[in-house]
Design a protein around this motif. Structure first.
Motif, PDB file in Angstrom:
ATOM      1  N   HIS A   1       0.767  -1.108  -0.143  1.00 40.25           N
ATOM      2  CA  HIS A   1      -0.453   0.248  -0.323  1.00 40.25           C
ATOM      3  C   HIS A   1       0.799   1.734   0.069  1.00 40.25           C
ATOM      4  O   HIS A   1       0.570   2.322  -0.254  1.00 40.25           O
ATOM      5  CB  HIS A   1      -1.250  -0.181   1.144  1.00 40.25           C
ATOM      6  N   ASP A   2       2.103   1.213   0.665  1.00 41.78           N
ATOM      7  CA  ASP A   2       2.785   2.173   0.645  1.00 41.78           C
ATOM      8  C   ASP A   2       3.396   2.936  -1.143  1.00 41.78           C
ATOM      9  O   ASP A   2       4.374   3.097  -1.075  1.00 41.78           O
ATOM     10  CB  ASP A   2       3.894   1.692   1.645  1.00 41.78           C
ATOM     11  N   PHE A   3       3.640   1.730  -1.642  1.00 43.59           N
ATOM     12  CA  PHE A   3       3.248   1.811  -3.133  1.00 43.59           C
ATOM     13  C   PHE A   3       3.088   2.762  -4.133  1.00 43.59           C
ATOM     14  O   PHE A   3       2.596   2.899  -4.983  1.00 43.59           O
ATOM     15  CB  PHE A   3       3.766   0.256  -3.540  1.00 43.59           C
ATOM     16  N   LEU A   4       1.795   3.078  -3.411  1.00 43.94           N
ATOM     17  CA  LEU A   4       0.083   3.764  -4.186  1.00 43.94           C
ATOM     18  C   LEU A   4       0.335   5.188  -4.040  1.00 43.94           C
ATOM     19  O   LEU A   4       0.840   5.672  -2.963  1.00 43.94           O
ATOM     20  CB  LEU A   4      -0.973   3.231  -3.575  1.00 43.94           C
ATOM     21  N   GLN A   5       0.234   6.062  -4.760  1.00 43.20           N
ATOM     22  CA  GLN A   5       0.019   7.467  -5.066  1.00 43.20           C
ATOM     23  C   GLN A   5      -1.702   7.720  -4.544  1.00 43.20           C
ATOM     24  O   GLN A   5      -2.739   7.120  -5.191  1.00 43.20           O
ATOM     25  CB  GLN A   5       0.173   7.879  -6.130  1.00 43.20           C
ATOM     26  N   GLY A   6      -1.672   8.779  -3.906  1.00 40.50           N
ATOM     27  CA  GLY A   6      -3.212   9.358  -3.750  1.00 40.50           C
ATOM     28  C   GLY A   6      -3.010   8.873  -2.612  1.00 40.50           C
ATOM     29  O   GLY A   6      -5.384   9.085  -2.170  1.00 40.50           O
ATOM     30  N   THR A   7      -2.750   8.417  -1.697  1.00 40.17           N
ATOM     31  CA  THR A   7      -3.415   8.030  -0.216  1.00 40.17           C
ATOM     32  C   THR A   7      -3.945   8.804   0.333  1.00 40.17           C
ATOM     33  O   THR A   7      -4.726   8.470   1.741  1.00 40.17           O
ATOM     34  CB  THR A   7      -2.357   6.540  -0.084  1.00 40.17           C
ATOM     35  N   SER A   8      -3.856   9.541   0.702  1.00 30.63           N
ATOM     36  CA  SER A   8      -3.721  10.738   1.377  1.00 30.63           C
ATOM     37  C   SER A   8      -4.435  12.111   0.948  1.00 30.63           C
ATOM     38  O   SER A   8      -4.651  13.331   1.177  1.00 30.63           O
ATOM     39  CB  SER A   8      -2.556  11.305   2.394  1.00 30.63           C
ATOM     40  N   ALA A   9      -5.478  11.668  -0.535  1.00 30.72           N
ATOM     41  CA  ALA A   9      -5.854  12.480  -1.138  1.00 30.72           C
ATOM     42  C   ALA A   9      -7.464  12.436  -1.392  1.00 30.72           C
ATOM     43  O   ALA A   9      -7.399  12.870  -2.738  1.00 30.72           O
ATOM     44  CB  ALA A   9      -4.516  13.238  -2.640  1.00 30.72           C
ATOM     45  N   PRO A  10      -8.510  13.283  -0.469  1.00 30.43           N
ATOM     46  CA  PRO A  10      -9.953  12.597  -0.484  1.00 30.43           C
ATOM     47  C   PRO A  10     -10.036  13.487  -1.693  1.00 30.43           C
ATOM     48  O   PRO A  10      -9.836  14.741  -2.246  1.00 30.43           O
ATOM     49  CB  PRO A  10     -10.341  12.850   0.501  1.00 30.43           C
ATOM     50  N   TRP A  11     -11.029  13.202  -2.854  1.00 29.15           N
ATOM     51  CA  TRP A  11     -11.657  13.688  -3.569  1.00 29.15           C
ATOM     52  C   TRP A  11     -13.528  14.344  -3.328  1.00 29.15           C
ATOM     53  O   TRP A  11     -13.489  13.297  -2.956  1.00 29.15           O
ATOM     54  CB  TRP A  11     -11.299  12.969  -4.610  1.00 29.15           C
ATOM     55  N   GLU A  12     -14.061  15.223  -4.058  1.00 30.98           N
ATOM     56  CA  GLU A  12     -15.224  15.158  -3.253  1.00 30.98           C
ATOM     57  C   GLU A  12     -15.827  15.265  -2.364  1.00 30.98           C
ATOM     58  O   GLU A  12     -16.758  14.437  -2.282  1.00 30.98           O
ATOM     59  CB  GLU A  12     -15.898  14.533  -4.549  1.00 30.98           C
ATOM     60  N   ILE A  13     -15.139  15.682  -1.048  1.00 33.16           N
ATOM     61  CA  ILE A  13     -15.495  15.812  -0.128  1.00 33.16           C
ATOM     62  C   ILE A  13     -17.119  16.681   0.472  1.00 33.16           C
ATOM     63  O   ILE A  13     -16.898  17.502  -0.075  1.00 33.16           O
ATOM     64  CB  ILE A  13     -14.212  16.528   0.183  1.00 33.16           C
ATOM     65  N   THR A  14     -18.259  15.917   0.977  1.00 28.83           N
ATOM     66  CA  THR A  14     -18.765  16.242   1.474  1.00 28.83           C
ATOM     67  C   THR A  14     -18.928  16.790   2.494  1.00 28.83           C
ATOM     68  O   THR A  14     -18.136  14.821   3.033  1.00 28.83           O
ATOM     69  CB  THR A  14     -20.209  15.605  -0.152  1.00 28.83           C
ATOM     70  N   LYS A  15     -20.358  16.883   3.226  1.00 25.38           N
ATOM     71  CA  LYS A  15     -20.583  16.692   4.161  1.00 25.38           C
ATOM     72  C   LYS A  15     -21.366  14.669   4.382  1.00 25.38           C
ATOM     73  O   LYS A  15     -20.813  14.762   5.605  1.00 25.38           O
ATOM     74  CB  LYS A  15     -22.462  17.210   4.802  1.00 25.38           C
ATOM     75  N   THR A  16     -21.501  14.485   3.650  1.00 22.24           N
ATOM     76  CA  THR A  16     -21.393  13.035   4.043  1.00 22.24           C
ATOM     77  C   THR A  16     -20.620  12.107   2.852  1.00 22.24           C
ATOM     78  O   THR A  16     -20.733  10.142   3.719  1.00 22.24           O
ATOM     79  CB  THR A  16     -23.303  12.452   3.010  1.00 22.24           C
ATOM     80  N   GLY A  17     -19.859  12.438   3.125  1.00 20.13           N
ATOM     81  CA  GLY A  17     -18.333  11.470   2.216  1.00 20.13           C
ATOM     82  C   GLY A  17     -17.539  11.835   0.975  1.00 20.13           C
ATOM     83  O   GLY A  17     -17.842  12.749   1.102  1.00 20.13           O
ATOM     84  N   PHE A  18     -16.686  11.137   0.554  1.00 15.31           N
ATOM     85  CA  PHE A  18     -15.874  11.417  -0.057  1.00 15.31           C
ATOM     86  C   PHE A  18     -15.432  10.140  -1.455  1.00 15.31           C
ATOM     87  O   PHE A  18     -15.669   8.988  -0.925  1.00 15.31           O
ATOM     88  CB  PHE A  18     -14.937  12.148   0.069  1.00 15.31           C
ATOM     89  N   ARG A  19     -14.077  10.555  -1.740  1.00 12.99           N
ATOM     90  CA  ARG A  19     -13.655   9.267  -2.352  1.00 12.99           C
ATOM     91  C   ARG A  19     -12.174   9.120  -2.524  1.00 12.99           C
ATOM     92  O   ARG A  19     -11.722  10.509  -2.219  1.00 12.99           O
ATOM     93  CB  ARG A  19     -13.904   9.394  -4.128  1.00 12.99           C
TER      94      ARG A  19
END
Length: 143
Positions: free
Chosen positions: A92-110
């Motif tokens: 998992h430490d070889f992946l990019q984007g692991t601390s960059a949530p997308w499309e954050i709303t009051k009910t969730g994110f991707r």
């Protein structure tokens, strides 16, 4: 050298300090501005997608996967500030984007993770290496 007897006392002391200093303040909101809602309405909410559970993960294309995280039970009335990490038992430490949530709303994110050149992520790797998203959100639950 610290004796084994001292460790529990130290932990107890830290827990007591932590519980007495539990007030939260929002210095900047998710838009980077000064908060307009009262600090008494702030809530910290945390969760995990579950170690190795394929539920919620989808393959976008050969080198990219995403997971949708549901925070609706937190009860936020506005977009919270979200911090994420991807945990697991390998690669998992070889992946990019692991601390960059997308499309954050009051009910969730991707969270979108992609290949960093070592290998491509897959649903089988999510399960085998027990990858999971841990997250913490701080936001308002009243207006």
């Amino acid at each position: 050298m610290m004796s084994k007897r001292m460790v529990p006392r130290t932990l107890l002391t830290l827990c007591l300090i932590s519980s007495t200093l539990s007030s939260i303040i929002m210095v900047k909101d998710s838009s980077g501005g000064r908060p307009t809602l009262p600090d008494s309405c702030l809530r910290t909410c945390a969760g995990s997608t579950g170690a190795g559970l394929r539920r919620g993960w989808t393959v976008r294309h050969r080198s990219t996967m995403e997971v949708t995280v549901d925070m609706s039970e937190c009860g936020f009335v506005d977009t919270p500030v979200v911090t994420t990490s991807l945990a697991g038992n390998g690669f998992h430490d070889f992946l990019q984007g692991t601390s960059a949530p997308w499309e954050i709303t009051k009910t969730g994110f991707r969270l979108v993770v992609e290949n960093s050149g070592i290998f491509n992520p897959s649903l089988n790797r999510v399960h085998y290496y027990k990858w999971h998203v841990n997250w913490i959100a701080v936001g308002y639950v009243c207006e």
